[in-house]
Each structure stands twice: as C-alpha cells, then as structure tokens.
Design a protein around this motif. Structure first.
Motif, short mmCIF file in Angstrom:
data_model
loop_
_atom_site.label_atom_id
_atom_site.label_comp_id
_atom_site.label_asym_id
_atom_site.label_seq_id
_atom_site.Cartn_x
_atom_site.Cartn_y
_atom_site.Cartn_z
N PRO A 237 0.79 -1.24 0.00
CA PRO A 237 0.00 0.00 0.00
C PRO A 237 0.81 1.28 0.00
CG PRO A 237 -0.93 -1.59 1.53
CD PRO A 237 0.39 -2.14 1.09
N GLU A 238 1.93 1.32 0.70
CA GLU A 238 2.68 2.56 0.82
C GLU A 238 3.72 2.68 -0.29
OE1 GLU A 238 4.35 2.96 4.68
OE2 GLU A 238 2.40 3.08 5.69
N LYS A 239 3.66 3.80 -1.01
CA LYS A 239 4.58 4.01 -2.11
C LYS A 239 6.03 4.00 -1.65
CE LYS A 239 3.05 4.76 -5.55
NZ LYS A 239 2.62 3.85 -6.63
N SER A 240 6.30 4.58 -0.49
CA SER A 240 7.67 4.60 0.02
C SER A 240 8.19 3.18 0.23
CB SER A 240 7.74 5.38 1.33
OG SER A 240 6.83 4.86 2.29
N SER A 241 7.31 2.28 0.68
CA SER A 241 7.72 0.88 0.88
C SER A 241 7.95 0.19 -0.46
CB SER A 241 6.65 0.13 1.68
OG SER A 241 6.48 0.70 2.96
N GLN A 242 7.14 0.54 -1.46
CA GLN A 242 7.36 -0.02 -2.80
C GLN A 242 8.76 0.33 -3.31
OE1 GLN A 242 4.32 1.08 -5.60
NE2 GLN A 242 2.65 0.56 -4.23
N LEU A 243 9.14 1.60 -3.12
CA LEU A 243 10.43 2.04 -3.64
C LEU A 243 11.59 1.41 -2.86
CD1 LEU A 243 9.65 5.80 -4.34
CD2 LEU A 243 9.54 3.84 -5.90
N VAL A 244 11.42 1.23 -1.57
CA VAL A 244 12.44 0.54 -0.77
C VAL A 244 12.61 -0.89 -1.28
CG1 VAL A 244 12.96 -0.41 1.51
CG2 VAL A 244 12.18 1.96 1.30
N GLU A 245 11.48 -1.55 -1.56
CA GLU A 245 11.54 -2.91 -2.09
C GLU A 245 12.26 -2.95 -3.43
OE1 GLU A 245 9.69 -6.15 -0.76
OE2 GLU A 245 10.78 -4.89 0.65
N MET A 246 11.98 -1.97 -4.28
CA MET A 246 12.64 -1.93 -5.58
C MET A 246 14.14 -1.70 -5.43
SD MET A 246 11.88 0.29 -9.00
CE MET A 246 11.10 -1.08 -9.84
N GLU A 247 14.52 -0.77 -4.58
CA GLU A 247 15.94 -0.49 -4.37
C GLU A 247 16.68 -1.69 -3.78
OE1 GLU A 247 16.45 4.18 -3.50
OE2 GLU A 247 14.99 3.19 -2.20
N ALA A 248 15.94 -2.53 -3.05
CA ALA A 248 16.54 -3.74 -2.47
C ALA A 248 16.57 -4.90 -3.45
CB ALA A 248 15.76 -4.14 -1.21
N GLY A 249 16.03 -4.67 -4.66
CA GLY A 249 16.03 -5.72 -5.67
C GLY A 249 14.85 -6.66 -5.58
N ASN A 250 13.81 -6.27 -4.82
CA ASN A 250 12.66 -7.15 -4.62
C ASN A 250 11.46 -6.78 -5.49
OD1 ASN A 250 14.07 -8.54 -2.60
ND2 ASN A 250 13.44 -7.03 -1.06
N GLY A 251 11.66 -5.90 -6.45
CA GLY A 251 10.59 -5.51 -7.35
C GLY A 251 11.17 -5.01 -8.65
N HIS A 252 10.37 -5.10 -9.72
CA HIS A 252 10.85 -4.70 -11.05
C HIS A 252 10.07 -3.55 -11.65
CE1 HIS A 252 12.13 -8.99 -10.60
NE2 HIS A 252 13.26 -8.45 -10.98
N VAL A 253 8.84 -3.31 -11.16
CA VAL A 253 8.02 -2.23 -11.70
C VAL A 253 7.28 -1.55 -10.56
CG1 VAL A 253 6.09 -1.60 -13.22
CG2 VAL A 253 7.68 -3.42 -13.91
N VAL A 254 7.32 -0.21 -10.53
CA VAL A 254 6.50 0.59 -9.62
C VAL A 254 5.84 1.69 -10.45
CG1 VAL A 254 6.47 2.21 -7.68
CG2 VAL A 254 7.84 0.13 -7.53
N TYR A 255 4.52 1.76 -10.38
CA TYR A 255 3.78 2.80 -11.09
C TYR A 255 3.66 4.07 -10.24
CZ TYR A 255 2.26 -0.82 -14.37
OH TYR A 255 2.23 -1.81 -15.32
N SER A 256 3.39 5.18 -10.90
CA SER A 256 3.08 6.46 -10.25
C SER A 256 4.13 6.81 -9.19
CB SER A 256 1.69 6.40 -9.61
OG SER A 256 0.70 6.12 -10.57
N VAL A 257 5.36 6.90 -9.63
CA VAL A 257 6.45 7.26 -8.72
C VAL A 257 6.26 8.69 -8.24
CG1 VAL A 257 8.94 7.67 -8.60
CG2 VAL A 257 8.06 5.68 -9.84
N PRO A 258 6.35 8.93 -6.93
CA PRO A 258 6.27 10.32 -6.45
C PRO A 258 7.39 11.15 -7.06
CG PRO A 258 6.03 8.77 -4.63
CD PRO A 258 6.45 7.96 -5.82
N PRO A 259 7.08 12.32 -7.59
CA PRO A 259 8.11 13.14 -8.24
C PRO A 259 9.33 13.40 -7.38
CG PRO A 259 5.94 14.00 -8.75
CD PRO A 259 5.72 12.92 -7.73
N LYS A 260 9.14 13.52 -6.07
CA LYS A 260 10.28 13.80 -5.18
C LYS A 260 11.32 12.68 -5.19
CE LYS A 260 8.07 11.92 -1.00
NZ LYS A 260 9.01 10.81 -0.81
N ASP A 261 10.92 11.49 -5.63
CA ASP A 261 11.82 10.33 -5.59
C ASP A 261 12.50 10.03 -6.92
OD1 ASP A 261 11.32 9.52 -2.83
OD2 ASP A 261 9.31 8.99 -3.51
#
Length: 534
Positions: A237-261
């Motif tokens: 649910p939390e976008k920040s957690s999605q991005l942490v997962e991606m940076e850790a190599g646990n995800g390949h696609v995240v939609y609607s990235v917050p512009p600040k990131d």
C-alpha cells in the motif's frame, strides 16, 4: 505529435472502409546492450498500491485493477505508444460509409487459457454480457448508448452495429473488449473473477488479497510463449515501501512514482520512464450535497488552490497546469477558455457576497451553520498529501475541513455514491487525441461522481452537457469537434463543475534487470517479450 491521430483514423476508416496493421503489441522497448541476449526464466515482480477490484473484465474500469489484470486478457485493438489504434485479437476491420457498422476480422488459431477457441461467437458472448443490465458491468453505462447489437457473421468475422456514429468506439474497444473464455464464464458464473480465464500472455495461478496475485506464462500464447516464467503482482500500500523494495532488488516495476523520488531512483541506477499521458487531475465536487452545491462556494474553492506552488513544490514540475481539463497536446486544447487562477482574496469576496461570514473561531458560517466540507481520499500517500494541502489552503479562506481516508475499493464506492464534498480525483483518457476534458460528466457515465443528475439547480446544465457531448461523439471532423468541446469547457468553467488542477506526467520505475519491456499508451508495462538479466 499533432494529437489528432485517432480522429484521423476515424475519418480514414469512413472514407476507405478498411483498417489493417501489424500484430506488434506496443513499443518503447528498453534497449539492452548489444552483448546481452534474452534469457528465458524468472518471475517479474510488479508492486501496486491496492487489491484489484475484480479480475472479471466486466468489472475492470479503474487503473489500479487494470494494472494487475492486464496480463490475463487481450482486447480486439489497442492504442500504441504513438496514440494510434493497432490490431490485437482483431487483425483488421472495416467500417460502413455511415459509420454505424464495424466488421472485425479475427486472428485465427487463438485459444483461451482453458483451450477454448477464440472466435466470433466468443466476442459476441463477451460483448452481450457487458451489455446485459442484469450483469451490472462497469462498462454498461459507456457501451449501452454506443452499441446496438453484436453479430457473429462466421467463425472469424464479428460485426458491431452502433446506435450512432461514434469517434470513441475504437478507443473504447481498446479498453472494454477484454475477452474472457465463454466456457469459464458458463462454468463459474458470478464467481468467474475468482477463476479468470483469458487469452493473454499470462495465466491465473493464485490470488491472496492484500498480498499478491500470481500469474504463470501462457505456454500457448498466440504471440509465442513469454520469456518470463511468471509475474507476481504484490500489494504494497505505501509508495515509500514499494520504492524501498525496488531499491533492495525485490521488485521490477512501480507505477506512479512520487516526483520527489525520481532523482534518487535515477541516481541509484533505476530507470524512471517519463511520459505525457492522457490523464487529468482535478478536485471532484459534490454538486448535489453540502456547501459544494453552491456556485459561489465552488468558485471560491477553485480560486483558493495554489496550483503553481503544488506543481513546483510537490510535483517537482512533472505536471502541466490544466486550463479546462484538456492538456496542451490535445487537439481540443483551446486558449479561448479562461484559466481560473489562484486568487484567495477573490475567493474570500465570493464567500462574503454569498453570506458566508467569518465566525468567532475564524471559520465561516451562514445561518448558524459552519462552512464545513468533507475531503475524501484513498490511502495512496500522494493523494493523502494533496488532500492535506487542499484542506490547509481552504482553511486559510475560512473553511472547516475533515479528511476521510479509505482503502481503494471502498473509496471508489464512496465516490460513486456521493459520500463526500471534495476529493482529489484523477481520470485517464485512452490517448491524447481522445482527451477532451469531458471528465465523465455525462449523466450516464459510470465514473460521473459529481452527482449532477441529483442537483436540482443544475438539471438544465446537465441536459446541455449531455447534448454537447452527444454532438461531440458523433462528430469526426477535428476542428468541428474542437468548437463543440469549447462549449463544454466554457460551461464547465461557468458553473465550476470541477476544479481543474493539472495533467501529471506518468512516472514509472523499472528495474535495470527488466529488459525489452514495452510501455503501453495507458502507462502500463507490457511484458510478453520481456526478460530478466541475471
């Protein structure tokens, strides 16, 4: 891009009577280094905010659900990255001179995941189901005024009879014509969404709400077996957690990235695709209930929102300020329509004139009642943040506000039921050429959340809107349609039926491991040819 491609296609099919094309699905492929060779295997992980509302095509009418279910189904046609209609399950189509009959020629040899042949009868069964009021499809309000009947001419030919010429018919088919197996529909009935069977590149394996949807490669896909063994659509649910997962190599696609990131992700070597999409963001207003049923209040709200500041400080410039719900890349953008600008002093004056005076607490009152509005939002982090900013800016001119946060499905239900006064609301069109700012304001539109049909003071306005948009739908000439839609845009501004905010850029994060993906017009990552570099 001129932004008139889809209407040019509409005109061309009327004049030439035939459209045909290649079977490629999409574009914008990631370019892997020359030494890299596609490698079969592996599971791509897509991180999403919420559970899909349903996996039954009859009930898929929102972006979050489409992001998950897209891989199970094919449509008759699709809109590519250049905003052009392309063949998919239909190899070609012809259009009668009067624009009322579309004849689709279907691909031979396509099968559903359960082995059922895809043919004209399957198309008819699917479309008849969407048009059946007893089914209660989310597409019914759009399709019923458009389609008269569907006829299976022979196994590979299906004919659609329209009630009137409609420039939106082919773009609509790129969304609502997701084909489900007739055998599975009969077997599972109302429970089909728990056992989805399509023709897409991936097959259903399992779904655990609030956890993940798991799909496996369709070994018999008509475009060839995907290189990936499977997909996992994880609910985070939390976008920040999605991005942490991606940076850790646990995800390949995240939609609607917050512009600040965006910068942080790019600095970390993650691809962030930046696209101009046919989306428009607004404050939806309940026109039938509470203070927002008053014109002066709606106009004050529009002038109290500092869009420039939000675009600069929250969206980091990844958005275009909206003039009247139409992005500048659309053929229907019109500078003759006034831009409502930030003007808090004018907003206060409007409220004063309407009898909303400041009370002892600083909040405005009229007839002993406070100027109170409920701001409804989903639990998406950016939506919550924007709702908080809107509340703060409204409080500065004397509103009393309360923010209510709901999970995605409940939020959508509450919006349609009108259990709100104000909400940050985002809609997407099929393509920039089809982006006309109508914002589902037709009285029978499924996503018409404005409650305009229940607003006694706006019945005449609602009828005028329906008439204008009906004329627009049957008009193929881009310039004539532009003038018709200018009437709509001016009417919307005159009665402040929405508060137009901006047109946000699509920002999608892609792991550098994911190669040869394609980015659809809908800003959805398409993966039938994708592979993972390991």
């Amino acid at each position: 891009m001129t932004g008139t491609r889809i209407l040019r296609i509409f005109l061309a099919v009327l004049l030439l009577g035939v459209v045909a094309g290649c079977g490629s699905t999409g574009g914008n492929e990631a370019q892997a280094p020359g030494a890299d060779q596609p490698t079969p295997g592996g599971t791509a992980v897509i991180l999403v905010n919420a559970n899909p509302v349903s996996l039954d095509p009859a009930f898929i009418r929102d972006w979050t659900t489409r992001q998950a279910a897209h891989y199970l189904y094919d449509t008759l046609v699709y809109v590519d990255e250049n905003d052009e209609i392309q063949p998919l399950l239909a190899e070609s189509w012809q259009v009668s001179e009067d624009g009322l009959v579309y004849t689709f020629h279907l691909r031979e040899g396509v099968r559903f995941h359960d082995g059922t042949p895809f043919d004209a009868e399957a198309v008819k069964i699917n479309m008849d189901r969407l048009l059946d009021p007893e089914v209660g499809s989310r597409h019914l309000a759009t399709l019923a005024p458009m389609i008269d009947k569907v006829e299976a001419v022979d196994p590979l030919t299906v004919r659609f009879y329209l009630k009137r010429p409609d420039a939106n018919f082919l773009p609509e088919m790129s969304w609502s014509s997701m084909m489900a197996s007739p055998k599975a529909l009969e077997t599972y009935g109302k429970d089909f969404g728990q056992h989805p069977v399509g023709t897409g590149p991936f097959r259903f394996q399992s779904f655990e709400p609030d956890s993940s949807l798991e799909l496996v490669a369709n070994e018999d896909y008509w475009q060839g077996r995907p290189l990936l063994d499977g997909l996992k659509i994880r609910v985070v649910p939390e976008k920040s957690s999605q991005l942490v997962e991606m940076e850790a190599g646990n995800g390949h696609v995240v939609y609607s990235v917050p512009p600040k990131d965006v910068k942080r992700l790019r600095d970390a070597g993650i691809i962030v695709e930046e696209r101009t999409t046919a989306s428009y963001q607004m404050l939806a207003l309940n026109l039938a209930s509470g203070p927002t049923s008053e014109l002066a209040v709606r106009k004050a709200i529009a002038r109290a929102i500092d869009r420039d500041a939000i675009i600069e400080k929250v969206l980091y410039g990844y958005a275009e300020k909206s003039r009247a719900g139409v992005p500048s890349a659309s053929p229907y953008y019109n500078e003759d329509v006034p831009m409502v600008e930030y003007n808090p002093e004018e907003a206060k004056a409007l409220l004063d004139e309407a009898g909303w005076k400041e009370g002892p607490s600083g909040a405005r009152e009229k007839d002993g009642q406070p100027l109170f509005v409920k701001i409804l939002t989903s639990d998406d982090e950016q939506r919550v943040l924007i709702s908080q900013i809107v509340a703060e800016q409204l409080e500065k001119i004397g509103f009393k506000t309360k923010i209510e946060t709901l999970e995605w499905a409940s939020y959508l239900e509450a919006m349609r039921a009108g259990r709100y006064h104000i909400s940050f609301w985002s809609l997407g069109g099929f393509s920039l050429p089809a982006s006309d700012g109508s914002a589902n304001l037709k009285s029978d539109a499924y996503w018409n959340v404005s409650q305009i049909k229940d607003a006694p003071d706006l019945k005449e306005v609602a009828a005028r809107i329906d008439g204008i948009l009906d004329r627009s739908d049957v008009t193929a000439d881009p310039q004539e349609r532009r003038e018709i839609l200018k009437e709509f845009q001016l009417l919307t501004q005159e009665y402040q039926l929405k508060v137009w905010l901006w047109h946000a850029k699509g920002l999608t994060a892609i792991s550098p491991q994911l190669r040869d993906y394609q980015l659809y017009n809908y800003d959805i990552v398409w993966l039938p040819k994708a592979w993972l570099k390991r």
